[in-house]
Design an enzyme around this catalytic site. Structure first.
Site, PDB file in Angstrom:
ATOM      1  N   CYS A 259       0.801  -1.234   0.000  1.00 41.93           N
ATOM      2  CA  CYS A 259       0.000   0.000   0.000  1.00 41.93           C
ATOM      3  C   CYS A 259       0.833   1.283   0.000  1.00 41.93           C
ATOM      4  CB  CYS A 259      -0.998   0.002   1.151  1.00 41.93           C
ATOM      5  SG  CYS A 259      -0.280  -0.330   2.757  1.00 41.93           S
TER       6      CYS A 259
ATOM      7  N   CYS B 144      -3.569  -2.473  -0.754  1.00 41.86           N
ATOM      8  CA  CYS B 144      -2.511  -3.380  -0.288  1.00 41.86           C
ATOM      9  C   CYS B 144      -2.166  -4.469  -1.301  1.00 41.86           C
ATOM     10  CB  CYS B 144      -2.908  -4.007   1.041  1.00 41.86           C
ATOM     11  SG  CYS B 144      -3.180  -2.771   2.328  1.00 41.86           S
TER      12      CYS B 144
ATOM     13  N   LYS C 135      -5.818  -8.448  11.526  1.00 42.31           N
ATOM     14  CA  LYS C 135      -5.712  -7.006  11.340  1.00 42.31           C
ATOM     15  C   LYS C 135      -7.089  -6.463  10.973  1.00 42.31           C
ATOM     16  CE  LYS C 135      -3.155  -3.547   8.667  1.00 42.31           C
ATOM     17  NZ  LYS C 135      -2.196  -3.358   7.562  1.00 42.31           N
TER      18      LYS C 135
ATOM     19  N   ARG D 178      -1.480   6.777   8.238  1.00 46.61           N
ATOM     20  CA  ARG D 178      -1.645   7.033   6.800  1.00 46.61           C
ATOM     21  C   ARG D 178      -1.074   8.376   6.395  1.00 46.61           C
ATOM     22  NH1 ARG D 178      -7.316   3.738   6.272  1.00 46.61           N
ATOM     23  NH2 ARG D 178      -6.292   1.770   6.781  1.00 46.61           N
TER      24      ARG D 178
ATOM     25  N   GLU E 209      -8.644 -16.869  11.140  1.00 44.27           N
ATOM     26  CA  GLU E 209      -7.506 -16.224  10.474  1.00 44.27           C
ATOM     27  C   GLU E 209      -6.180 -16.699  11.078  1.00 44.27           C
ATOM     28  OE1 GLU E 209      -6.814 -14.512   7.987  1.00 44.27           O
ATOM     29  OE2 GLU E 209      -8.550 -13.363   7.307  1.00 44.27           O
TER      30      GLU E 209
ATOM     31  N   LYS F  70      -3.817  -6.411  15.510  1.00 38.12           N
ATOM     32  CA  LYS F  70      -3.688  -4.980  15.251  1.00 38.12           C
ATOM     33  C   LYS F  70      -5.063  -4.395  14.975  1.00 38.12           C
ATOM     34  CE  LYS F  70      -1.345  -1.750  12.133  1.00 38.12           C
ATOM     35  NZ  LYS F  70      -0.573  -1.543  10.928  1.00 38.12           N
TER      36      LYS F  70
ATOM     37  N   SER G 244      -0.998   3.954  15.464  1.00 35.94           N
ATOM     38  CA  SER G 244      -0.785   5.402  15.464  1.00 35.94           C
ATOM     39  C   SER G 244      -1.896   6.167  16.176  1.00 35.94           C
ATOM     40  CB  SER G 244      -0.646   5.889  14.029  1.00 35.94           C
ATOM     41  OG  SER G 244      -1.792   5.533  13.275  1.00 35.94           O
TER      42      SER G 244
ATOM     43  N   TYR H 293       4.953   3.000  19.140  1.00 36.62           N
ATOM     44  CA  TYR H 293       5.665   4.265  18.955  1.00 36.62           C
ATOM     45  C   TYR H 293       6.182   4.795  20.289  1.00 36.62           C
ATOM     46  CZ  TYR H 293       3.344   3.704  14.530  1.00 36.62           C
ATOM     47  OH  TYR H 293       2.911   3.172  13.349  1.00 36.62           O
TER      48      TYR H 293
HETATM   49 ZN   LIG Z   1      -1.087  -2.382   3.272  1.00 35.58          ZN
END
Ligand SMILES: [Zn+2]
Length: 326
Positions: free
Chosen positions: A122, A130, A195, A205, A233, A248, A274, A313
């Protein structure tokens, strides 16, 4: 045993007692610090929605890595912003792509640093999805080969671990096969197994300039309402050869982390994304919360839920706090 014979407060009375019976701990080596790499020289650009997080040119990486290492943070995960984007995301698997150059720089200048790479298209596609497209849809099976090429090129550049984040079906086995066929059988795969299509990714982003140009990612990322699907998954990724399972985002999905911890014996990672970081930073800046304490509390909550490692972060800030005896 009930009150007044049993008094839980007895063991909370002193810090020594509290530390003695503390059930969950966090150490710097359990955190992976994300790095955004962009073209140019001498570039160190703060992400406006993520105060304290910088986009760095390749020549700035060694300094950053050494700071992390000095704090005990021994792993970073790389995200790249390429010079140019195209429909097939070719910058993702270019031999001299931005992430490939970053890996070589880090392995040269800070060889003790463990370098993990995010594997996705992406950041490299002009449409921001993606995978490659068939019409207006992401073409799952055609994308797999590009992801495998990307992971292989990272391994060839010296990456210690690859982390596919695209949520295409079948990508873990495709990547495992490509790595094994090229003698990279010792490079582990940390799969973004679960995710979610989350609004918490907003600031990322901005940082990685990868918002989709049309539509959104809900046709491949998971519905936040689903929990049983997370187990399916994760099961697929285990069967395909994943070494670590990731959830995530983290804080809004602690139940998912906990379910994965109970159901699987592989290490579980969680990505404190983020938006989670930005919310804490912004509220702290306004003086509405104690940013340091909320940071520490949210990270220990993610560990308590069952995550062995956390991509965050806050890695450097938290490591500093830990070093100061918190
Ligand atoms: Zn991606």
């Amino acid at each position: 045993m009930v009150f007044p014979e049993y008094r839980p407060r007895r063991m909370r009375r002193t810090e020594t007692f509290r530390a003695m019976i503390r059930e969950t701990r966090l150490a710097p080596e359990q955190m992976i610090y994300p790095l955004f790499v962009l073209p140019g020289k001498g570039v160190r650009e703060e992400v406006s929605s993520m105060p304290g997080v910088f986009r760095l040119s390749v020549d700035q990486l060694a300094r950053e890595a050494k700071e992390c290492l000095s704090l005990g943070v021994r792993s970073v995960i790389l995200f790249g912003l390429p010079e140019k984007k195209d429909g097939l995301g070719s910058g993702a698997y270019a031999n001299n792509g931005i992430v490939q150059r970053a890996i070589r720089e880090l392995k040269n200048k800070a060889p003790e640093m463990t370098v993990v790479t995010d594997v996705c298209l992406c950041e490299y596609t002009d449409h921001g999805h993606c995978g490659c497209l068939a019409g207006n849809e992401v073409d799952n099976d055609a994308t797999l080969e590009l992801l495998a090429r990307t992971a292989l090129s990272h391994a060839q550049a010296g990456a210690d671990m690859v982390a596919p984040s695209d949520m295409m079906d079948g990508r873990v086995s495709e990547i495992r096969t490509a790595l094994d066929e090229n003698s990279y059988h010792m490079v582990p795969i940390m799969s973004y197994a679960v995710k979610y299509a989350s609004a918490f990714y907003g600031p990322f982003r901005d940082a990685a300039e990868c918002a989709p140009q049309f539509g959104d990612r809900r046709s491949y990322q998971m519905d936040p309402a689903n929990s049983r699907e997370a187990l399916r998954e994760a099961t697929l990724d285990v069967d395909e050869g994943a070494d670590i399972l990731m959830v995530k985002p983290a804080l809004a999905y602690l139940d998912i982390i906990s379910r994965l911890r109970d159901e699987f014996d592989l290490p579980v990672a969680a990505y404190q994304v983020s938006g989670e970081y930005a919310m804490i930073k912004a509220a702290a800046e306004k003086g509405w919360i104690d940013g340091e304490r909320v940071m520490a509390e949210s990270l220990i909550a993610i560990r308590r839920a069952g995550a062995d490692l956390i991509l965050t972060y806050f890695a450097k800030d938290m490591a500093r706090l830990l070093a100061n005896g918190q």
